[in-house]
Design an enzyme around this catalytic site. Structure first.
Site, PDB file in Angstrom:
ATOM      1  N   TYR A  60       2.910  -2.349  -9.587  1.00 26.04           N
ATOM      2  CA  TYR A  60       3.214  -2.978  -8.500  1.00 26.04           C
ATOM      3  C   TYR A  60       2.562  -3.268  -7.399  1.00 26.04           C
ATOM      4  CZ  TYR A  60       5.123   0.951  -6.563  1.00 26.04           C
ATOM      5  OH  TYR A  60       5.519   2.221  -5.790  1.00 26.04           O
ATOM      6  N   LYS A 105       9.467 -20.113   3.079  1.00 32.86           N
ATOM      7  CA  LYS A 105       8.945 -20.971   4.557  1.00 32.86           C
ATOM      8  C   LYS A 105       9.723 -20.032   5.233  1.00 32.86           C
ATOM      9  CE  LYS A 105       6.569 -23.766   3.767  1.00 32.86           C
ATOM     10  NZ  LYS A 105       6.132 -25.136   4.165  1.00 32.86           N
TER      11      LYS A 105
END
Length: 151
Positions: A60, A105
């Protein structure tokens, strides 16, 4: 290979924050803004569980490095394009059978106050069962604004 991936085995990365210069508006491509990324890496985890060995699973940390490279890289206009580039980089690890990428965002240029706008996509390794997964967007356009400007 065991049955893990088809049963939903996955490695999760949550809330990775990276600054980037992506968006439709010129100001978004000039001044960095924060993005947040979640990943689900689908793979058979049984070999790693049995061997307790990092070399038998997806790393990861490498996936997080791939996210940082893409988000901090060249500007893209759409979150869909950004998410697809992240998915492709993660799928470069041959142990990962498919990946879900969520990108948000955190300071979208909207007239309304929102916590974030984003996209969630799922992609499978080319040649895998079912081919490429579909893309789903959650951009939302404000009044008087077309969808492209809301991304």
């Amino acid at each position: 290979m065991g049955s893990g991936a088809s049963d939903g085995d996955r490695i999760e990365v949550r809330g990775l924050r990276v600054d980037g210069v992506h968006g439709v508006l010129e100001e978004e491509r000039v001044h960095a803004q924060p993005f947040e990324v979640d990943l689900d890496l689908y793979l058979d985890t049984e070999p790693a569980a049995s061997a307790d060995d990092l070399s038998t699973t997806a790393d990861y940390a490498a996936a997080a490095d791939a996210v940082v490279a893409v988000v901090s890289g060249p500007p893209r206009r759409l979150l869909e394009s950004l998410a697809a580039a992240i998915a492709q980089r993660v799928l470069d690890d041959r142990r990962v059978e498919s990946v879900t990428v969520v990108i948000r965002k955190l300071l979208p240029p909207l007239a309304q106050e929102v916590a974030s706008t984003g996209v969630r996509i799922h992609r499978r390794r080319a040649g895998g069962a079912g081919g490429a997964g579909g893309a789903g967007g959650a951009g939302g356009a404000g009044p008087g604004r077309g969808a492209p400007e809301s991304r």
